[in-house]
Write a protein that holds these residues in place. Structure first.
Motif, mmCIF file in Angstrom:
data_model
loop_
_atom_site.group_PDB
_atom_site.id
_atom_site.type_symbol
_atom_site.label_atom_id
_atom_site.label_comp_id
_atom_site.label_asym_id
_atom_site.label_seq_id
_atom_site.Cartn_x
_atom_site.Cartn_y
_atom_site.Cartn_z
ATOM 1 N N GLY A 27 16.602 -6.464 4.955
ATOM 2 C CA GLY A 27 15.757 -7.201 5.886
ATOM 3 C C GLY A 27 16.137 -6.977 7.339
ATOM 4 N N MET A 28 15.334 -7.560 8.241
ATOM 5 C CA MET A 28 15.529 -7.417 9.683
ATOM 6 C C MET A 28 15.341 -8.781 10.344
ATOM 7 S SD MET A 28 13.394 -5.033 12.395
ATOM 8 C CE MET A 28 13.925 -3.504 11.627
ATOM 9 N N PRO A 29 16.205 -9.150 11.283
ATOM 10 C CA PRO A 29 16.040 -10.434 11.971
ATOM 11 C C PRO A 29 14.664 -10.540 12.637
ATOM 12 C CG PRO A 29 18.180 -9.481 12.462
ATOM 13 C CD PRO A 29 17.407 -8.431 11.743
ATOM 14 N N MET A 30 14.090 -11.731 12.581
ATOM 15 C CA MET A 30 12.773 -11.974 13.174
ATOM 16 C C MET A 30 12.771 -11.651 14.670
ATOM 17 S SD MET A 30 9.616 -12.922 12.953
ATOM 18 C CE MET A 30 9.405 -13.824 11.398
ATOM 19 N N MET A 54 3.346 -6.167 13.885
ATOM 20 C CA MET A 54 3.740 -7.294 13.051
ATOM 21 C C MET A 54 2.547 -8.087 12.536
ATOM 22 S SD MET A 54 6.255 -10.455 14.028
ATOM 23 C CE MET A 54 6.492 -11.804 12.888
ATOM 24 N N GLY A 55 1.564 -8.346 13.419
ATOM 25 C CA GLY A 55 0.420 -9.157 13.019
ATOM 26 C C GLY A 55 -0.360 -8.549 11.871
ATOM 27 N N VAL A 56 -0.663 -7.252 11.958
ATOM 28 C CA VAL A 56 -1.428 -6.584 10.908
ATOM 29 C C VAL A 56 -0.622 -6.515 9.616
ATOM 30 C CG1 VAL A 56 -2.588 -4.438 10.246
ATOM 31 C CG2 VAL A 56 -2.692 -5.244 12.619
ATOM 32 N N ALA A 57 0.686 -6.239 9.721
ATOM 33 C CA ALA A 57 1.527 -6.153 8.534
ATOM 34 C C ALA A 57 1.606 -7.499 7.812
ATOM 35 C CB ALA A 57 2.918 -5.671 8.920
ATOM 36 N N MET A 58 1.723 -8.577 8.575
ATOM 37 C CA MET A 58 1.764 -9.914 7.954
ATOM 38 C C MET A 58 0.423 -10.259 7.330
ATOM 39 S SD MET A 58 4.812 -11.195 8.301
ATOM 40 C CE MET A 58 4.527 -12.943 8.061
ATOM 41 N N LYS A 59 -0.669 -9.916 8.021
ATOM 42 C CA LYS A 59 -2.003 -10.206 7.494
ATOM 43 C C LYS A 59 -2.274 -9.413 6.223
ATOM 44 C CE LYS A 59 -6.839 -10.389 8.967
ATOM 45 N NZ LYS A 59 -7.794 -10.093 10.082
ATOM 46 N N SER A 60 -1.735 -8.197 6.137
ATOM 47 C CA SER A 60 -1.913 -7.363 4.944
ATOM 48 C C SER A 60 -0.927 -7.723 3.831
ATOM 49 C CB SER A 60 -1.746 -5.889 5.330
ATOM 50 O OG SER A 60 -2.671 -5.517 6.338
ATOM 51 N N LYS A 61 -0.050 -8.714 4.083
ATOM 52 C CA LYS A 61 0.953 -9.179 3.110
ATOM 53 C C LYS A 61 1.931 -8.070 2.725
ATOM 54 C CE LYS A 61 -2.100 -12.752 1.217
ATOM 55 N NZ LYS A 61 -2.714 -13.360 0.015
ATOM 56 N N LEU A 113 4.760 -7.956 4.382
ATOM 57 C CA LEU A 113 6.045 -8.539 4.732
ATOM 58 C C LEU A 113 6.151 -9.954 4.177
ATOM 59 C CD1 LEU A 113 6.150 -7.513 8.513
ATOM 60 C CD2 LEU A 113 7.060 -6.227 6.580
ATOM 61 N N LYS A 114 7.386 -10.406 4.044
ATOM 62 C CA LYS A 114 7.652 -11.798 3.696
ATOM 63 C C LYS A 114 8.805 -12.286 4.561
ATOM 64 C CE LYS A 114 10.540 -10.457 -0.267
ATOM 65 N NZ LYS A 114 10.722 -10.592 -1.734
ATOM 66 N N VAL A 115 8.760 -13.570 4.873
ATOM 67 C CA VAL A 115 9.737 -14.155 5.786
ATOM 68 C C VAL A 115 10.574 -15.166 5.026
ATOM 69 C CG1 VAL A 115 10.093 -15.423 7.931
ATOM 70 C CG2 VAL A 115 8.177 -13.821 7.730
ATOM 71 N N ASP A 116 11.869 -15.024 5.165
ATOM 72 C CA ASP A 116 12.801 -15.983 4.558
ATOM 73 C C ASP A 116 13.747 -16.452 5.654
ATOM 74 O OD1 ASP A 116 14.398 -17.511 3.000
ATOM 75 O OD2 ASP A 116 15.195 -15.887 1.746
ATOM 76 N N GLY A 117 13.465 -17.636 6.187
ATOM 77 C CA GLY A 117 14.271 -18.150 7.281
ATOM 78 C C GLY A 117 14.116 -17.280 8.506
ATOM 79 N N VAL A 135 6.333 -4.787 0.124
ATOM 80 C CA VAL A 135 5.930 -3.535 -0.526
ATOM 81 C C VAL A 135 6.717 -2.405 0.124
ATOM 82 C CG1 VAL A 135 3.602 -4.332 -1.140
ATOM 83 C CG2 VAL A 135 4.010 -3.242 1.089
ATOM 84 N N THR A 136 6.737 -1.257 -0.541
ATOM 85 C CA THR A 136 7.411 -0.101 0.035
ATOM 86 C C THR A 136 6.413 0.726 0.835
ATOM 87 O OG1 THR A 136 6.964 1.303 -1.871
ATOM 88 C CG2 THR A 136 8.984 -0.028 -1.930
ATOM 89 N N PRO A 137 6.859 1.545 1.753
ATOM 90 C CA PRO A 137 5.937 2.375 2.541
ATOM 91 C C PRO A 137 5.089 3.291 1.681
ATOM 92 C CG PRO A 137 8.093 2.304 3.580
ATOM 93 C CD PRO A 137 8.251 1.633 2.262
ATOM 94 N N ASP A 138 5.580 3.716 0.517
ATOM 95 C CA ASP A 138 4.807 4.619 -0.329
ATOM 96 C C ASP A 138 3.665 3.908 -1.035
ATOM 97 O OD1 ASP A 138 6.493 6.656 0.406
ATOM 98 O OD2 ASP A 138 7.859 6.336 -1.310
ATOM 99 N N GLU A 139 3.715 2.570 -1.073
ATOM 100 C CA GLU A 139 2.694 1.802 -1.791
ATOM 101 C C GLU A 139 1.500 1.436 -0.909
ATOM 102 O OE1 GLU A 139 5.139 -0.700 -5.118
ATOM 103 O OE2 GLU A 139 5.386 -1.361 -3.035
ATOM 104 N N VAL A 140 1.549 1.714 0.365
ATOM 105 C CA VAL A 140 0.459 1.306 1.258
ATOM 106 C C VAL A 140 -0.275 2.533 1.778
ATOM 107 C CG1 VAL A 140 1.691 -0.772 1.963
ATOM 108 C CG2 VAL A 140 1.926 1.320 3.314
ATOM 109 N N VAL A 141 -1.510 2.297 2.203
ATOM 110 C CA VAL A 141 -2.341 3.336 2.830
ATOM 111 C C VAL A 141 -2.443 3.022 4.318
ATOM 112 C CG1 VAL A 141 -4.608 4.413 2.927
ATOM 113 C CG2 VAL A 141 -3.651 3.706 0.710
ATOM 114 N N ASP A 142 -2.126 3.976 5.145
ATOM 115 C CA ASP A 142 -2.219 3.787 6.602
ATOM 116 C C ASP A 142 -3.687 3.951 7.010
ATOM 117 O OD1 ASP A 142 -1.876 3.557 9.271
ATOM 118 O OD2 ASP A 142 -0.239 5.007 9.439
ATOM 119 N N GLN A 143 -4.461 2.859 6.835
ATOM 120 C CA GLN A 143 -5.903 2.923 7.054
ATOM 121 C C GLN A 143 -6.248 3.236 8.511
ATOM 122 O OE1 GLN A 143 -8.106 2.743 4.425
ATOM 123 N NE2 GLN A 143 -9.518 3.518 5.995
#
Length: 523
Positions: free
Chosen positions: A111-114, A125-132, A134-138, A145-153
């Motif tokens: 993970g990476m600090p917010m 960040m906004g588009v990635a969060m909207k596309s789900k 990413l997930k935030v824990d604290g 998801v991994t980069p290989d699982e998404v399509v760069d639309q």
């Protein structure tokens, strides 16, 4: 699309029967001749396609078609289409991927600090969060998801635009709006016209005449001429006369307000006045500095006036009041001179008219009756001219004659008048006048000069002035004089009075001057 030379009817392209236009430069007369010939053969002309084939300027082609349409030789239908071009940010996205995918690749397994995400990857960040993605824990952000699982639309859409050379149908309309919003593409709208033969087509267009001439009547050629239609409902040209000077507009507005407050206008057509009415009848001593040549303009010819028209005994009563006083006053205690009183001057104030109106009010048939008078006219002072002073200016004067009036009545009337003209920052300062007691100077605040500017004088007429004029005991007169120019300067934020009255004024101001801020008198 028809705008790019296709033959689809929806896009406005040419019909199956197409003319091979000659390439190369063309004079406007040759362009018109070729266009008219093509229209006469039933061809449909696409202005954008024609300009590209012939190497002509598209605006010139459109101008010609509009001219032909106005004469009925052609008809025009407007069409338009968009083309897209990648911005520098869009080109970077095609080369390196979208910001949201770049963020996904940058986040490690742990993970990476917010705070770091917001600092270095705020755009994606906004588009990635909207596309789900990413997930935030604290305070930490993890990959969902991994980069290989998404399509760069975003990158795919931009590549599609590049592949189709920016064509409008390279991406859906909603997608294009989103790309433009993210500054990935720029949009250019192109307008063109599809033209056909008009109802008044002719192989050679003749110019319609705008008017019949003597030569046409003499030769009879008017019978073969075509004339432009006449619009009988068109407005005529604006008349460049009859505009009021800005000060006269203000004068008209002030007059309306004072009449609305119940005042009656006094006759002030006499600019030349004798010293008796201008000074002596006001209980102003003959040795007063205001009566010197450095303050007053004296008339050379005729230098004096006759006082025979005055009511019998009036001059003697004024002389008596100056020399010995009366009605509780000791007077001015000097030898009064009739010759000094006869001197003609340019009036220094319209109070000279006020004293005559008060005398008329006292001696009218039926005796004294309460009255309210005002005047707005020009007065003259031998003053050095500067940004707030003139040698001639307009004075607004008012007076109220009634029983048992007080200083509070005077302040109330003056404040009411200034509120009506929209100037509410008004102050009063004690002053001395030879013919009023108590007396007050009136100041208004100038919002641009940031100073309180004297705009008038006021007071209650002294008994030494009123009793010789014939007004009965118990009658009091409150009066004031206001400069017309200075309230106008405050209202319209003019810093130099000479720009409003005199040779510096711009004549265009007489056409453009308006009075939108003055208020109607209250009921």
């Amino acid at each position: 699309a028809g705008g790019r030379g296709q033959t689809t009817s929806g896009g406005g392209g040419c019909t199956a029967r197409k003319r091979r236009w000659r390439s190369g430069p063309c004079r406007m007369s040759d362009m018109e001749r070729e266009v008219l010939a093509a229209l006469g053969q039933g061809e449909t002309i696409n202005t954008l396609e024609l300009a590209k084939q012939r190497g002509w300027d598209h605006n010139e082609v459109v101008g010609l078609m509009k001219s032909l349409t106005a004469d009925g030789c052609a008809t025009m239908d407007q069409h338009s289409f968009n083309t897209f071009a990648l911005t520098d940010e869009g080109k970077a996205t095609v080369a390196n991927g979208s910001p949201e995918v770049a963020l996904l690749r940058a986040i490690p397994e742990e993970g990476m600090p917010m705070a770091e995400v917001k600092k270095n990857h705020k755009v994606g960040m906004g588009v990635a969060m909207k596309s789900k993605w990413l997930k935030v824990d604290g305070p930490t952000v993890f990959r969902a998801v991994t980069p290989d699982e998404v399509v760069d639309q975003l990158a795919e859409d931009l590549r599609s635009i590049e592949l189709k050379e920016g064509a409008e149908d390279s991406v859906p309309e909603a997608t294009a709006k989103g790309l433009k919003k993210r500054n990935q593409i720029s949009v250019t709208k192109t307008t063109y016209f599809v033209c056909n033969k008009g109802p008044k087509w002719a192989p050679n267009r003749s110019k319609a005449e705008s008017a019949i001439t003597k030569e046409m009547l003499d030769s009879g050629s008017w019978r073969e001429k075509t004339f432009k239609p006449i619009n009988y409902h068109a407005l005529g040209s604006q008349v460049n006369g009859g505009f009021l000077h800005p000060l006269m507009q203000v004068r008209t507005e002030f007059r309306k307000i004072l009449i609305g407050m119940g005042f009656e206008e006094m006759p002030t057509s006499k600019w030349v006045e004798n010293s008796f009415w201008n000074f002596d009848s006001l209980f102003q001593p003959q040795q007063h500095p205001a009566r010197d040549a450095h303050d007053t303009f004296f008339i050379k010819e005729p230098a004096t006036a006759s006082l025979e028209s005055c009511t019998p005994g009036l001059v003697d009563k004024v002389c008596e009041m100056h020399e010995r006083g009366g009605h509780g006053s000791i007077g001015q205690r000097y030898k009064w001179s009739l010759d000094e009183a006869k001197k003609n001057i340019l009036r220094t104030h319209t109070t000279a008219v006020s004293s005559q109106m008060l005398h008329r009010l006292a001696t009218q048939e039926g005796g004294f009756k309460p009255a309210k008078f005002f005047s707005i006219d020009r007065v003259f002072r031998n003053e050095t001219m500067d940004k707030t002073h003139l040698a001639e200016f307009h004075q607004v004067e008012g007076l109220v004659a009634d029983y048992n009036l007080s200083l509070g009545d005077l302040i109330g009337v003056i404040k009411q008048f200034f509120v009506e003209i929209g100037i509410e920052d008004v102050r009063f300062k004690p002053a001395f006048n030879p013919y009023t007691e108590p007396s007050m100077e009136i100041f208004g605040f100038h919002p641009d000069l940031k100073v309180w500017t004297e705009i008038g004088n006021s007071g209650m007429f002294r008994p030494e002035m009123l009793r010789p004029l014939g007004l009965p005991e118990g009658v009091r007169v409150i009066a004031w004089g206001l400069a017309l120019e200075r309230p106008t300067m405050i209202k319209f934020r003019v810093k130099d009075i000479r720009e409003m009255f005199g040779h510096r004024i711009k004549l265009d101001n007489t056409k453009t001057s308006q009075l939108p801020l003055f208020k109607e008198p209250r009921e």
